[in-house]
Design a protein around this motif. Structure first.
Motif, PDB file in Angstrom:
ATOM      1  N   VAL A  38      75.504  -6.360  18.296  1.00  0.00           N
ATOM      2  CA  VAL A  38      75.944  -5.051  17.811  1.00  0.00           C
ATOM      3  C   VAL A  38      75.692  -4.905  16.309  1.00  0.00           C
ATOM      4  O   VAL A  38      75.163  -3.889  15.859  1.00  0.00           O
ATOM      5  CB  VAL A  38      77.445  -4.809  18.143  1.00  0.00           C
ATOM      6  CG1 VAL A  38      77.900  -3.474  17.582  1.00  0.00           C
ATOM      7  CG2 VAL A  38      77.673  -4.871  19.640  1.00  0.00           C
ATOM      8  N   VAL A 264      86.791  -2.972  20.124  1.00  0.00           N
ATOM      9  CA  VAL A 264      85.777  -1.976  19.751  1.00  0.00           C
ATOM     10  C   VAL A 264      84.371  -2.507  20.050  1.00  0.00           C
ATOM     11  O   VAL A 264      83.527  -1.807  20.622  1.00  0.00           O
ATOM     12  CB  VAL A 264      85.913  -1.602  18.251  1.00  0.00           C
ATOM     13  CG1 VAL A 264      84.768  -0.706  17.819  1.00  0.00           C
ATOM     14  CG2 VAL A 264      87.256  -0.927  18.002  1.00  0.00           C
ATOM     15  N   LEU A 265      84.130  -3.768  19.703  1.00  0.00           N
ATOM     16  CA  LEU A 265      82.819  -4.375  19.978  1.00  0.00           C
ATOM     17  C   LEU A 265      82.532  -4.407  21.480  1.00  0.00           C
ATOM     18  O   LEU A 265      81.413  -4.144  21.925  1.00  0.00           O
ATOM     19  CB  LEU A 265      82.759  -5.797  19.419  1.00  0.00           C
ATOM     20  CG  LEU A 265      82.623  -5.944  17.901  1.00  0.00           C
ATOM     21  CD1 LEU A 265      82.720  -7.401  17.504  1.00  0.00           C
ATOM     22  CD2 LEU A 265      81.298  -5.353  17.424  1.00  0.00           C
ATOM     23  N   GLU A 268      81.585  -0.993  22.651  1.00  0.00           N
ATOM     24  CA  GLU A 268      80.220  -0.716  22.206  1.00  0.00           C
ATOM     25  C   GLU A 268      79.202  -1.369  23.142  1.00  0.00           C
ATOM     26  O   GLU A 268      78.191  -0.773  23.506  1.00  0.00           O
ATOM     27  CB  GLU A 268      80.070  -1.224  20.762  1.00  0.00           C
ATOM     28  CG  GLU A 268      78.658  -1.305  20.229  1.00  0.00           C
ATOM     29  CD  GLU A 268      78.057   0.058  19.926  1.00  0.00           C
ATOM     30  OE1 GLU A 268      78.831   0.968  19.559  1.00  0.00           O
ATOM     31  OE2 GLU A 268      76.820   0.204  20.055  1.00  0.00           O
ATOM     32  N   TYR A 271      79.169   0.467  26.421  1.00  0.00           N
ATOM     33  CA  TYR A 271      78.465   1.738  26.231  1.00  0.00           C
ATOM     34  C   TYR A 271      76.946   1.523  26.215  1.00  0.00           C
ATOM     35  O   TYR A 271      76.204   2.205  26.911  1.00  0.00           O
ATOM     36  CB  TYR A 271      78.938   2.393  24.929  1.00  0.00           C
ATOM     37  CG  TYR A 271      78.172   3.639  24.556  1.00  0.00           C
ATOM     38  CD1 TYR A 271      78.358   4.823  25.269  1.00  0.00           C
ATOM     39  CD2 TYR A 271      77.256   3.620  23.508  1.00  0.00           C
ATOM     40  CE1 TYR A 271      77.657   5.958  24.944  1.00  0.00           C
ATOM     41  CE2 TYR A 271      76.541   4.757  23.167  1.00  0.00           C
ATOM     42  CZ  TYR A 271      76.738   5.923  23.891  1.00  0.00           C
ATOM     43  OH  TYR A 271      76.030   7.036  23.569  1.00  0.00           O
ATOM     44  N   THR A 272      76.503   0.527  25.432  1.00  0.00           N
ATOM     45  CA  THR A 272      75.063   0.228  25.384  1.00  0.00           C
ATOM     46  C   THR A 272      74.555  -0.138  26.769  1.00  0.00           C
ATOM     47  O   THR A 272      73.457   0.273  27.172  1.00  0.00           O
ATOM     48  CB  THR A 272      74.782  -0.988  24.458  1.00  0.00           C
ATOM     49  OG1 THR A 272      75.725  -0.992  23.413  1.00  0.00           O
ATOM     50  CG2 THR A 272      73.388  -0.974  23.914  1.00  0.00           C
TER      51      THR A 272
END
Lengths: 278, 127
Positions: A38, A264-265, A268, A271-272
């Protein structure tokens, strides 16, 4: 960015990941992979290779200390390693076949689960169970040092522990992490080991488990020396310093902040992963 | 009595295993660091890109290639050699455990340990 500068950044980041990974009990691998992918935009396959190697380094370093103190149960470790190494091979073969968005998605979910498990208090009543027939035949019941001398404990539910360990090995081989959270599930919850013994034994097993899949990754060309060098050295240094502050009360706040960052990571990465699949 | 002897043997084994693991990690870190210095000294100013995945050249993927690269004085070969030492450390621990259990005449665990060893050897050397 030049290689020199990049290596310096990766080293500092890996140091932090190793430090926080050992403070929170999550392990360096599960922190370094989102950092590399990330934050630094590294392909997840490079990240997995580098992380796997650093997992071997930290677990062997920590296991050396635990084993000498007599907390590890070498018989349980050896027996369950059959399950984790077979799982690790399966995981590594899967990793070679799955697309990177799928791997990122699975990683995000495992990361959230691990963060949840490590934030809960561990059950300390373990080890107070009746001797189990199979565990006794396998000579798994043991003792560990405590303030008042040696404390003995019994082990139960060997088959379900073995099955969970296969899953732990699979996750380790697929994602390049130690998968401590699943190992805790197997040894604390199923086999009812005292938590010091389960922590030490799990650490003892991580190196062998990771070595099983690292061999596959190395031969498949996933382990890049230029990237792995600062990751391995940074995580190793960070986690050995982190281990010294493990029982420091001031780390509570740090853990809470770190939990939010990890969450949060993880989102992410999910989501990716989803974006890549659609 | 038998149990006490076994526990003592176990503890002796534990200490040797602990030292073995520590020595392996230190040796690996030393070799990786020296390889890293050579690599950065030669290629430090070059540009990098890890966002696109390429498999490593074959010479950095197996034992004989890595040794060849190391003797050619390549930093990347030396780093991989250190990583091989690191991967070999838990394998050495398993080999040692086979002998430790054999000395205790613990056939069940000799068998369990040999299975693990076979899996590791397959992973590192298999096709």
């Amino acid at each position: 960015m030049s290689i020199l500068l990049f290596t310096a950044f990766i080293f500092i980041g890996s140091f932090g990941a190793g430090f926080l990974g050992s403070l929170t009990g999550l392990g360096g691998g599960i922190v370094i992979i989102p950092l590399l992918t990330v934050v630094f935009g590294v392909d997840i396959r490079y990240a997995i290779g580098a992380s796997l190697v650093s997992v071997i380094a930290t677990s062997s370093g920590a296991a050396a200390a635990y084993v000498k103190e007599g907390f590890s149960n070498i018989r349980i470790g050896m027996f369950l390693e059959i399950a984790t190494t077979v799982g690790a091979l399966v995981g590594a073969f899967l990793a070679l076949r799955l697309s990177t968005p799928v791997i990122a998605l699975i990683f995000g979910l495992v990361l959230i689960h691990s963060a949840y498990v490590s934030s809960r208090p561990r059950d300390e009543s373990s080890g107070q169970v009746k001797p189990d027939k199979l565990a006794t035949r396998l000579r798994m019941n043991g003792t560990y040092p405590a303030r008042g001398g040696l404390v003995s404990y019994n082990v139960t539910s060997v088959p379900s522990g073995f099955g969970l360990m296969f899953v732990a090995g699979g996750i380790s081989g697929l994602l390049g992490i130690g998968s401590g959270a699943v190992k805790v599930l197997a040894m604390d919850q199923a086999m009812r080991l005292p938590f010091k013994v389960s922590t030490a034994t799990s650490n003892f097993m991580i190196g062998v488990t990771a070595a099983a899949s690292a061999g596959i990754y190395l031969r498949q060309g996933y382990i890049d020396p230029g990237l792995t060098m600062p990751v391995m050295l940074g995580v190793l240094l960070g986690s050995s310093i982190g281990a010294k502050h493990l029982f420091n009360a001031e780390t509570k706040k740090l853990r809470a902040i770190f939990g939010v960052v990890l969450f949060v990571l993880a989102l992410e990465m999910i989501y990716t992963g989803l974006k890549g699949l659609l | 009595m038998k149990r006490i002897v076994r526990n003592l043997l176990d503890h002796e084994t534990e200490i040797i295993i602990g030292n073995l693991l520590r020595a392996g990690v230190i040796a690996a870190a030393a070799v990786v660091s020296s390889g890293g210095i050579v690599y950065l000294f030669r290629h430090g100013q070059a540009q990098m890109d890890y966002s696109v995945f390429h498999r490593q050249p074959e010479d950095l993927c197996d034992v004989s290639g890595i040794i060849k690269q190391t003797f050619a004085g390549r930093g990347r070969g030396l780093i991989q050699l250190g990583l091989l030492i690191l991967i070999a450390t838990p394998v050495a621990r398993v080999v040692f455990s086979v002998f430790a259990f054999a000395r205790q005449k613990d056939r069940l665990y000799v068998a369990a340990t040999l299975i693990v060893l076979a899996i590791l050897v397959y992973s590192l050397m298999g096709k």
